[in-house]
Design an enzyme around this catalytic site. Structure first.
Site, PDB file in Angstrom:
ATOM      1  N   SER A 242       0.833  -1.215   0.000  1.00 28.30           N
ATOM      2  CA  SER A 242       0.000   0.000   0.000  1.00 28.30           C
ATOM      3  C   SER A 242       0.863   1.257   0.000  1.00 28.30           C
ATOM      4  O   SER A 242       0.573   2.225  -0.715  1.00 28.30           O
ATOM      5  CB  SER A 242      -0.966   0.006   1.185  1.00 28.30           C
ATOM      6  OG  SER A 242      -0.293  -0.253   2.396  1.00 28.30           O
ATOM      7  N   HIS A 272      -1.938  -8.904   1.700  1.00 27.58           N
ATOM      8  CA  HIS A 272      -1.607  -7.661   2.408  1.00 27.58           C
ATOM      9  C   HIS A 272      -2.668  -7.388   3.475  1.00 27.58           C
ATOM     10  O   HIS A 272      -2.660  -8.008   4.534  1.00 27.58           O
ATOM     11  CB  HIS A 272      -1.460  -6.533   1.382  1.00 27.58           C
ATOM     12  CG  HIS A 272      -0.869  -5.255   1.911  1.00 27.58           C
ATOM     13  ND1 HIS A 272      -0.214  -5.169   3.110  1.00 27.58           N
ATOM     14  CD2 HIS A 272      -0.843  -3.992   1.394  1.00 27.58           C
ATOM     15  CE1 HIS A 272       0.188  -3.925   3.308  1.00 27.58           C
ATOM     16  NE2 HIS A 272      -0.183  -3.198   2.278  1.00 27.58           N
ATOM     17  N   HIS A 318       6.602 -12.915   9.279  1.00 29.65           N
ATOM     18  CA  HIS A 318       6.699 -11.579   8.672  1.00 29.65           C
ATOM     19  C   HIS A 318       7.852 -11.530   7.684  1.00 29.65           C
ATOM     20  O   HIS A 318       8.867 -12.196   7.874  1.00 29.65           O
ATOM     21  CB  HIS A 318       6.907 -10.494   9.740  1.00 29.65           C
ATOM     22  CG  HIS A 318       6.527  -9.137   9.245  1.00 29.65           C
ATOM     23  ND1 HIS A 318       7.421  -8.314   8.618  1.00 29.65           N
ATOM     24  CD2 HIS A 318       5.347  -8.476   9.271  1.00 29.65           C
ATOM     25  CE1 HIS A 318       6.801  -7.202   8.274  1.00 29.65           C
ATOM     26  NE2 HIS A 318       5.540  -7.271   8.655  1.00 29.65           N
ATOM     27  N   ASP A 373      -1.646  -8.730  12.510  1.00 27.78           N
ATOM     28  CA  ASP A 373      -2.955  -9.298  12.204  1.00 27.78           C
ATOM     29  C   ASP A 373      -3.396 -10.398  13.163  1.00 27.78           C
ATOM     30  O   ASP A 373      -4.547 -10.831  13.128  1.00 27.78           O
ATOM     31  CB  ASP A 373      -2.952  -9.856  10.772  1.00 27.78           C
ATOM     32  CG  ASP A 373      -2.769  -8.740   9.758  1.00 27.78           C
ATOM     33  OD1 ASP A 373      -3.323  -7.661   9.999  1.00 27.78           O
ATOM     34  OD2 ASP A 373      -2.066  -8.953   8.762  1.00 27.78           O
TER      35      ASP A 373
HETATM   36  N1  CMX Z   1       2.514 -20.542   8.904  1.00 26.62           N
HETATM   37  C1  CMX Z   1       3.064 -21.537   8.166  1.00 26.62           C
HETATM   38  N2  CMX Z   1       4.135 -21.394   7.399  1.00 26.62           N
HETATM   39  C2  CMX Z   1       4.723 -20.202   7.387  1.00 26.62           C
HETATM   40  C3  CMX Z   1       4.249 -19.120   8.151  1.00 26.62           C
HETATM   41  C4  CMX Z   1       3.085 -19.325   8.925  1.00 26.62           C
HETATM   42  N3  CMX Z   1       2.513 -18.351   9.630  1.00 26.62           N
HETATM   43  N4  CMX Z   1       5.039 -18.060   7.937  1.00 26.62           N
HETATM   44  C5  CMX Z   1       5.982 -18.444   7.073  1.00 26.62           C
HETATM   45  N5  CMX Z   1       5.793 -19.745   6.732  1.00 26.62           N
HETATM   46  C6  CMX Z   1       6.533 -20.526   5.748  1.00 26.62           C
HETATM   47  C7  CMX Z   1       6.354 -19.872   4.385  1.00 26.62           C
HETATM   48  O1  CMX Z   1       5.106 -20.236   3.804  1.00 26.62           O
HETATM   49  C8  CMX Z   1       7.541 -20.382   3.634  1.00 26.62           C
HETATM   50  O2  CMX Z   1       7.270 -21.716   3.243  1.00 26.62           O
HETATM   51  P1  CMX Z   1       7.801 -22.279   1.820  1.00 26.62           P
HETATM   52  O3  CMX Z   1       9.284 -22.214   1.931  1.00 26.62           O
HETATM   53  O4  CMX Z   1       7.225 -23.657   1.784  1.00 26.62           O
HETATM   54  O5  CMX Z   1       7.243 -21.357   0.771  1.00 26.62           O
HETATM   55  C9  CMX Z   1       8.607 -20.424   4.724  1.00 26.62           C
HETATM   56  O6  CMX Z   1       7.905 -20.456   5.970  1.00 26.62           O
HETATM   57  C10 CMX Z   1       9.540 -19.235   4.716  1.00 26.62           C
HETATM   58  O7  CMX Z   1       8.772 -18.051   4.754  1.00 26.62           O
HETATM   59  P2  CMX Z   1       9.353 -16.706   5.384  1.00 26.62           P
HETATM   60  O8  CMX Z   1      10.535 -16.289   4.568  1.00 26.62           O
HETATM   61  O9  CMX Z   1       9.534 -16.840   6.843  1.00 26.62           O
HETATM   62  O10 CMX Z   1       8.140 -15.695   5.191  1.00 26.62           O
HETATM   63  P3  CMX Z   1       7.826 -14.801   3.904  1.00 26.62           P
HETATM   64  O11 CMX Z   1       8.623 -13.557   4.007  1.00 26.62           O
HETATM   65  O12 CMX Z   1       7.918 -15.588   2.647  1.00 26.62           O
HETATM   66  O13 CMX Z   1       6.267 -14.484   4.122  1.00 26.62           O
HETATM   67  C11 CMX Z   1       4.338 -13.945   5.395  1.00 26.62           C
HETATM   68  C12 CMX Z   1       5.826 -13.650   5.157  1.00 26.62           C
HETATM   69  C13 CMX Z   1       3.801 -12.924   6.378  1.00 26.62           C
HETATM   70  C14 CMX Z   1       3.542 -13.834   4.076  1.00 26.62           C
HETATM   71  C15 CMX Z   1       4.220 -15.376   5.981  1.00 26.62           C
HETATM   72  O14 CMX Z   1       4.880 -15.428   7.223  1.00 26.62           O
HETATM   73  C16 CMX Z   1       2.784 -15.847   6.116  1.00 26.62           C
HETATM   74  O15 CMX Z   1       2.223 -16.373   5.166  1.00 26.62           O
HETATM   75  N6  CMX Z   1       2.165 -15.650   7.320  1.00 26.62           N
HETATM   76  C17 CMX Z   1       0.799 -15.956   7.519  1.00 26.62           C
HETATM   77  C18 CMX Z   1      -0.112 -14.914   6.846  1.00 26.62           C
HETATM   78  C19 CMX Z   1      -0.024 -13.582   7.577  1.00 26.62           C
HETATM   79  O16 CMX Z   1      -0.067 -13.521   8.794  1.00 26.62           O
HETATM   80  N7  CMX Z   1       0.043 -12.477   6.800  1.00 26.62           N
HETATM   81  C20 CMX Z   1       0.048 -11.139   7.420  1.00 26.62           C
HETATM   82  C21 CMX Z   1       1.324 -10.378   7.176  1.00 26.62           C
HETATM   83  C22 CMX Z   1       1.261  -9.057   7.906  1.00 26.62           C
HETATM   84  C23 CMX Z   1       2.102  -7.991   7.287  1.00 26.62           C
HETATM   85  O17 CMX Z   1       2.707  -8.168   6.217  1.00 26.62           O
HETATM   86  O18 CMX Z   1       2.145  -6.906   7.893  1.00 26.62           O
END
Ligand code: CMX
Length: 440
Positions: A242, A272, A318, A373
């Site tokens: 955003s 997001h 995150h 969140d």
């Molecule tokens: N549950 C399960 N698996 C998770 C996880 C969670 N909450 N958070 C990360 N992982 C996994 C990822 O899916 C990824 O798996 P793969 O290697 O199989 O693709 C692995 O761990 C590594 O991910 P990461 O580098 O730690 O996290 P990213 O930077 O790729 O993604 C985020 C960050 C937030 C999208 C991810 O942690 C996630 O999907 N969390 C749950 C959804 C969520 O809470 N979103 C809100 C974000 C709030 C914000 O951005 O302010």
């Protein structure tokens, strides 16, 4: 107007700093870019400039250098309130100093003066199909306001570049003043079929007005939550979708309404702004499955079932942060002080205890801690705002505060149009082949 005068006073020094960086030190290397970063969403490439906020991976957000606990303590509060005035936060984001109570009230008074929404915007909203998503309505309303943009008007009149920030500030104040009114109207119209125009009362602050315009029973309690919520969601440096969208579109000198409507469209995406509703959904699912708050063991198993089902645990992890998000902690504190016995709050607290362990055992997530969140939907739910698809609209009201402050400063400092360079897949493959031939 106070924000105008304060920014004007600071401008010469800021302009000198930017000029010195771009003219005398332009060749200094700050970062290098890997193939992984190009293929992987430009993650972590240091390439944006903002002084409004900074996310430290080991500490979380700082707004103008202040952590959330520092800011909640230092910002002025309305009489009898525990949470700071949103007008004070806007002053801090725009000016970089903690305002006095009077200064914060001046911003609040500006909002009250500018809150009226033109009739045609209501008409347009009413004419939309009933099932239209509230974020679509919200973004459309912002776009409709563009008609009255001071920036667009003055640009076409031939305004000089040095003055861009002034109508940008005017538009930003108009926009942020009208957002709670528009959001409240959308809420009442969409979920309760009411089409009366909400009234912004100058006797009350931003948070209290929003609580009064919305359909909630505990207006005083919800006003406190609204203040906290808008403050916490205002900014998270410039790289998130955003904030970056606002900056990118604004860099084409599209006015704040055009730019913020685009920013909202990014916020509407499931990766997001939508995550908070998914997180509350997950908590409610746990609650339903166990007929209340489960035991620690039951929750542990449920979390593993979620992961084994190939799903993520929403509200955890995150892209940048590596510790519990202080925005989560502030909201959990708020809930534990006010309604500690609420089932969903107890559950969110237990999830905070159990899920990081589960994610650590799984070993994938770089950050097993909660993000903003993990709790924000729970608080809205407690006060009776239970329409999940509306939560992103709330996020949008808060986010406007940060992205408009950035917009004003980007124009004030003459930031140019964004234009990163793209490559083809073949070029990347060639770069990889060349690197393989180069002796280490
Ligand atoms: N549950 C399960 N698996 C998770 C996880 C969670 N909450 N958070 C990360 N992982 C996994 C990822 O899916 C990824 O798996 P793969 O290697 O199989 O693709 C692995 O761990 C590594 O991910 P990461 O580098 O730690 O996290 P990213 O930077 O790729 O993604 C985020 C960050 C937030 C999208 C991810 O942690 C996630 O999907 N969390 C749950 C959804 C969520 O809470 N979103 C809100 C974000 C709030 C914000 O951005 O302010």
């Amino acid at each position: 107007m106070i924000l105008h005068d304060k920014i004007e006073a600071q401008l010469p020094a800021w302009r000198d700093r930017i000029k010195s960086l771009s003219k005398e030190h332009a060749e200094v290397v700050v970062d290098h870019v890997t193939v992984g970063q190009i293929v992987g969403g430009m993650r972590d490439i240091k390439s944006l400039l903002t002084d409004v906020s900074f996310v430290d991976p080991a500490e979380g957000i700082r707004f103008r250098g202040m952590s959330i606990p520092e800011l909640l303590k230092a910002l002025p509060k309305g009489r009898g309130n525990k949470m700071p005035l949103v007008g004070g936060l806007y002053y801090l984001l725009m000016i970089g100093e903690v305002p006095s109570r009077d200064q914060a009230m001046e911003v609040e008074a500006e909002w009250a003066k500018r809150a009226a929404v033109p009739d045609y915007v209501y008409k347009m909203l009413k004419s939309m199909p009933k099932e239209t998503h509230p974020m679509t309505l919200f973004s459309q309303a912002v776009l409709a306001l563009q008609n009255n943009s001071a920036f667009a008007h003055m640009y076409h009149e031939g305004m000089k570049k040095d003055h861009y920030w002034e109508p940008a500030l005017e538009d930003s104040l108009d926009l942020t003043a009208k957002l709670p009114v528009i959001a409240a109207f959308i809420y009442r119209m969409k979920y309760f079929g009411e089409t009366k125009k909400p009234k912004y009362n100058p006797k009350f602050d931003y948070g209290a007005n929003f609580a009064r315009m919305l359909k909630v029973d505990d207006k005083k309690g919800y006003a406190e939550l609204a203040r906290l919520y808008f403050i916490l969601h205002s900014d998270h440096e410039s790289g998130n979708v955003s904030a970056h969208t606002m900056h990118l579109v604004g860099s084409a000198l599209s006015d704040p309404f055009l730019s913020f409507s685009a920013s909202l469209n990014g916020l509407a995406g499931p990766l997001h702004g939508l995550a908070n509703q998914e997180c509350l959904g997950w908590l409610l699912e746990v609650h339903k499955q166990f007929g209340g708050v489960p035991t620690r063991d039951e929750l542990y198993k449920f979390a593993w079932e979620t992961l084994n089902g190939g799903k993520v645990i929403p509200g955890y992890g995150h892209a940048v942060l590596r510790v519990p998000d202080p925005r989560f902690t502030a909201q959990l504190d708020f809930a534990k002080k006010r309604f500690p016995d609420d089932d969903l709050v107890r559950l969110a607290d237990m999830v905070f205890d159990v899920v990081p362990t589960v994610l650590k055992e799984q070993g994938k997530a770089k950050n097993p801690a909660p993000n903003v969140d993990a709790i924000s939907g729970t608080l809205q739910y407690y006060y009776g705002v239970r329409e999940f698809d509306f939560y992103t609209v709330l996020f949008g009201i808060g986010r406007a505060l940060g992205v408009t402050a950035n917009y004003v400063w980007a124009r004030a400092l003459g930031m140019p149009i964004e234009r990163p360079k793209s490559l083809t897949t073949k070029m990347l493959e060639d770069a990889v082949a060349k690197a393989a031939q180069t002796p280490a």
